[in-house]
Design a protein around this motif. Structure first.
Motif, short mmCIF file in Angstrom:
data_model
loop_
_atom_site.label_atom_id
_atom_site.label_comp_id
_atom_site.label_asym_id
_atom_site.label_seq_id
_atom_site.Cartn_x
_atom_site.Cartn_y
_atom_site.Cartn_z
N ASN A 222 0.83 -1.19 0.00
CA ASN A 222 0.00 0.00 0.00
C ASN A 222 0.87 1.25 0.00
O ASN A 222 1.79 1.40 0.81
CB ASN A 222 -0.91 -0.03 1.24
N GLU A 223 0.60 2.15 -0.93
CA GLU A 223 1.44 3.34 -1.11
C GLU A 223 1.54 4.18 0.17
O GLU A 223 2.62 4.66 0.54
CB GLU A 223 0.88 4.19 -2.25
N GLU A 224 0.43 4.34 0.85
CA GLU A 224 0.43 5.15 2.07
C GLU A 224 1.29 4.51 3.16
O GLU A 224 2.06 5.19 3.85
CB GLU A 224 -1.01 5.31 2.57
N ALA A 225 1.19 3.17 3.30
CA ALA A 225 1.98 2.47 4.31
C ALA A 225 3.47 2.54 3.98
O ALA A 225 4.31 2.74 4.87
CB ALA A 225 1.53 1.02 4.41
N LEU A 226 3.80 2.39 2.69
CA LEU A 226 5.20 2.47 2.28
C LEU A 226 5.76 3.87 2.53
O LEU A 226 6.91 4.01 2.98
CB LEU A 226 5.33 2.12 0.79
N HIS A 227 4.99 4.89 2.26
CA HIS A 227 5.44 6.27 2.47
C HIS A 227 5.71 6.52 3.95
O HIS A 227 6.68 7.19 4.32
CB HIS A 227 4.39 7.25 1.94
N GLU A 228 4.85 5.98 4.81
CA GLU A 228 5.03 6.16 6.25
C GLU A 228 6.31 5.47 6.72
O GLU A 228 7.10 6.04 7.50
CB GLU A 228 3.83 5.61 7.00
N LEU A 229 6.52 4.23 6.24
CA LEU A 229 7.74 3.51 6.60
C LEU A 229 8.99 4.25 6.12
O LEU A 229 9.98 4.37 6.84
CB LEU A 229 7.72 2.11 5.99
N SER A 230 8.92 4.75 4.89
CA SER A 230 10.06 5.46 4.31
C SER A 230 10.36 6.74 5.09
O SER A 230 11.52 7.08 5.34
CB SER A 230 9.78 5.78 2.84
N SER A 271 11.31 6.86 -3.20
CA SER A 271 12.12 5.78 -3.79
C SER A 271 12.29 4.68 -2.73
O SER A 271 13.36 4.51 -2.14
CB SER A 271 13.48 6.31 -4.25
N PHE A 272 11.22 3.96 -2.49
CA PHE A 272 11.14 3.08 -1.33
C PHE A 272 12.24 2.01 -1.31
O PHE A 272 12.96 1.87 -0.32
CB PHE A 272 9.76 2.41 -1.28
N ALA A 273 12.36 1.25 -2.37
CA ALA A 273 13.35 0.17 -2.39
C ALA A 273 14.77 0.72 -2.34
O ALA A 273 15.64 0.19 -1.63
CB ALA A 273 13.17 -0.68 -3.65
N LYS A 274 15.03 1.79 -3.08
CA LYS A 274 16.37 2.38 -3.08
C LYS A 274 16.74 2.89 -1.70
O LYS A 274 17.90 2.78 -1.27
CB LYS A 274 16.43 3.52 -4.10
N ARG A 275 15.77 3.47 -0.99
CA ARG A 275 16.02 3.94 0.38
C ARG A 275 16.40 2.80 1.30
O ARG A 275 17.33 2.91 2.10
CB ARG A 275 14.77 4.62 0.94
N ALA A 276 15.67 1.70 1.19
CA ALA A 276 15.95 0.55 2.05
C ALA A 276 17.35 0.00 1.79
O ALA A 276 18.10 -0.30 2.73
CB ALA A 276 14.90 -0.53 1.82
N VAL A 277 17.73 -0.11 0.51
CA VAL A 277 19.06 -0.60 0.16
C VAL A 277 20.12 0.35 0.69
O VAL A 277 21.14 -0.09 1.25
CB VAL A 277 19.19 -0.76 -1.37
N ALA A 312 15.06 -2.41 6.94
CA ALA A 312 15.92 -1.24 7.14
C ALA A 312 15.56 -0.53 8.44
O ALA A 312 16.45 -0.13 9.23
CB ALA A 312 15.78 -0.29 5.96
N LYS A 313 14.27 -0.36 8.69
CA LYS A 313 13.82 0.32 9.92
C LYS A 313 14.22 -0.48 11.16
O LYS A 313 14.73 0.08 12.14
CB LYS A 313 12.31 0.51 9.88
N ALA A 314 13.99 -1.79 11.12
CA ALA A 314 14.35 -2.63 12.26
C ALA A 314 15.85 -2.62 12.51
O ALA A 314 16.31 -2.62 13.66
CB ALA A 314 13.86 -4.06 12.03
N GLY A 315 16.64 -2.59 11.42
CA GLY A 315 18.09 -2.53 11.57
C GLY A 315 18.54 -1.28 12.29
O GLY A 315 19.41 -1.32 13.17
N LEU A 316 17.94 -0.14 11.92
CA LEU A 316 18.26 1.12 12.60
C LEU A 316 17.84 1.09 14.06
O LEU A 316 18.59 1.48 14.96
CB LEU A 316 17.57 2.29 11.88
N GLU A 317 16.63 0.61 14.31
CA GLU A 317 16.11 0.60 15.68
C GLU A 317 16.95 -0.31 16.59
O GLU A 317 17.26 0.05 17.74
CB GLU A 317 14.64 0.15 15.69
N LEU A 318 17.31 -1.47 16.12
CA LEU A 318 18.10 -2.39 16.91
C LEU A 318 19.50 -1.83 17.18
O LEU A 318 20.05 -1.97 18.28
CB LEU A 318 18.22 -3.75 16.20
N SER A 319 20.08 -1.18 16.17
CA SER A 319 21.41 -0.60 16.34
C SER A 319 21.36 0.57 17.33
O SER A 319 22.25 0.73 18.17
CB SER A 319 21.94 -0.12 14.99
#
Length: 326
Positions: A222-230, A271-277, A312-319
């Motif tokens: 869902n575009e809205e959910a992806l935007h929030e995660l990004s 750029s959801f996927a590029k951001r995660a990478v 990506a989000k979980a990686g940041l939060e755990l670190s």
């Protein structure tokens, strides 16, 4: 900034089975029509001949389908010499030192190697890493390109590999070519998609299956959910950087700036996927900062863009939690 320290490779023995290379023509089946001298009885009305003709037509259709599958495999995949070492990501740089202990092939893991002699700049390989849990070779990886090759006075060599684009292995798996060199055929992944993007599995438009997959895609991505995660990544990234710098966790002067110079600008929020990478490459850099869990294998295997962002989000939060508790 000074170049990153180079790693010395230590070979590991891991399970990775290869099949022998066969030319596409070897897969062809020869279909022969039944001859008139067949021992099967035939009726006066010619129904036996009709049955034989129908069977032959069906076999020919199967043959045509198989040949089309082979043709598509040849045109839609790329053969690359495979290296098994690290689960790297695009734009990451991996420096390898090979000594003078008589290993002319520059061996890596699972029977893979970089080969003997000089390696021309621009040579490309398929780099595969291993699962951190079961040590199995991952089916998704990154194409790497030789961006530096040096021969030292003592005969040792240094090779720098730079990641270019993500891929997944063709379903046929690894194979040995005519020279007994391990290869894989890879299907490159669009920068805006995940390894298991639903686009790869969507049936023809107008079918019930297509409608079902479209609704599933809407639920997952869902575009809205992806935007929030990004968007969440921005504040987390700022906090993460502050903890690294203020905690003097950089392994060399201007370490974070060096990593950014390799990765380039942080991609746009859409750029959801590029951001995660980018995030996963940043917090799991080469050489390592030692402040984050290894999340690159999970990112490479993520089935959807939403999963990539969540990793990506979980990686940041755990670190962040790890550094805050030290």
């Amino acid at each position: 900034p000074p170049p990153p320290p180079h790693r010395h490779h230590q070979q590991q023995s891991l399970s990775f089975r290869y099949r022998r290379h066969r030319h596409p023509h070897h897969h062809r089946r020869v279909i022969r029509a039944s001859s008139s001298s067949s021992s099967s009885p035939s009726s006066d009305d010619g129904s036996g001949d009709n049955n034989n003709n129908n069977e032959t037509d069906m076999n020919m259709e199967v043959l045509k389908l198989r040949m089309e599958q082979l043709r598509l495999r040849e045109t839609e995949t790329t053969p690359l010499r495979v290296l098994v070492l690290d689960a790297s990501l695009p734009k990451q740089r991996l420096g390898l030192n090979f000594g003078t202990q008589g290993d002319a092939k520059r061996s890596l893991n699972c029977g893979t190697s970089m080969g003997e002699g000089d390696i021309p700049l621009g040579t490309k390989f398929a780099m595969l890493g291993m699962s951190p849990t079961n040590k199995k070779v991952l089916p998704c990886g990154v194409e790497v390109e030789v961006t530096q090759f040096e021969v030292n006075e003592d005969g040792s060599t240094f090779v720098e590999l730079t990641g270019t684009k993500r891929f997944k292995i063709d379903e046929q798996g690894p194979y040995l070519d005519e020279e007994e060199i391990p290869h894989v055929r890879v299907r490159f992944i669009d920068d805006d998609k995940a390894c298991g993007s639903l686009d790869d599995y969507i049936p023809r438009p107008g079918t019930d299956s297509f409608a079902m997959m479209e609704s599933l895609r809407e639920l997952v991505d869902n575009e809205e959910a992806l935007h929030e995660l990004s968007t969440d990544l921005d504040d987390l990234l700022e906090k993460w950087e502050r903890l690294v710098v203020e905690g003097k966790r950089e392994q060399q002067p201007n370490h974070l700036e060096l990593i950014k110079s390799h990765l380039g600008e942080f991609p746009d929020v859409k750029s959801f996927a590029k951001r995660a990478v980018w995030v996963c490459s940043y917090i799991n850099p080469i050489p390592s900062l030692g402040v984050a869990y290894e999340i690159r294998p999970a990112l490479l295997m993520a089935p959807t863009v939403g999963d990539m962002l969540r990793i990506a989000k979980a990686g940041l939060e755990l670190s962040i939690t790890k550094m805050s508790n030290e």
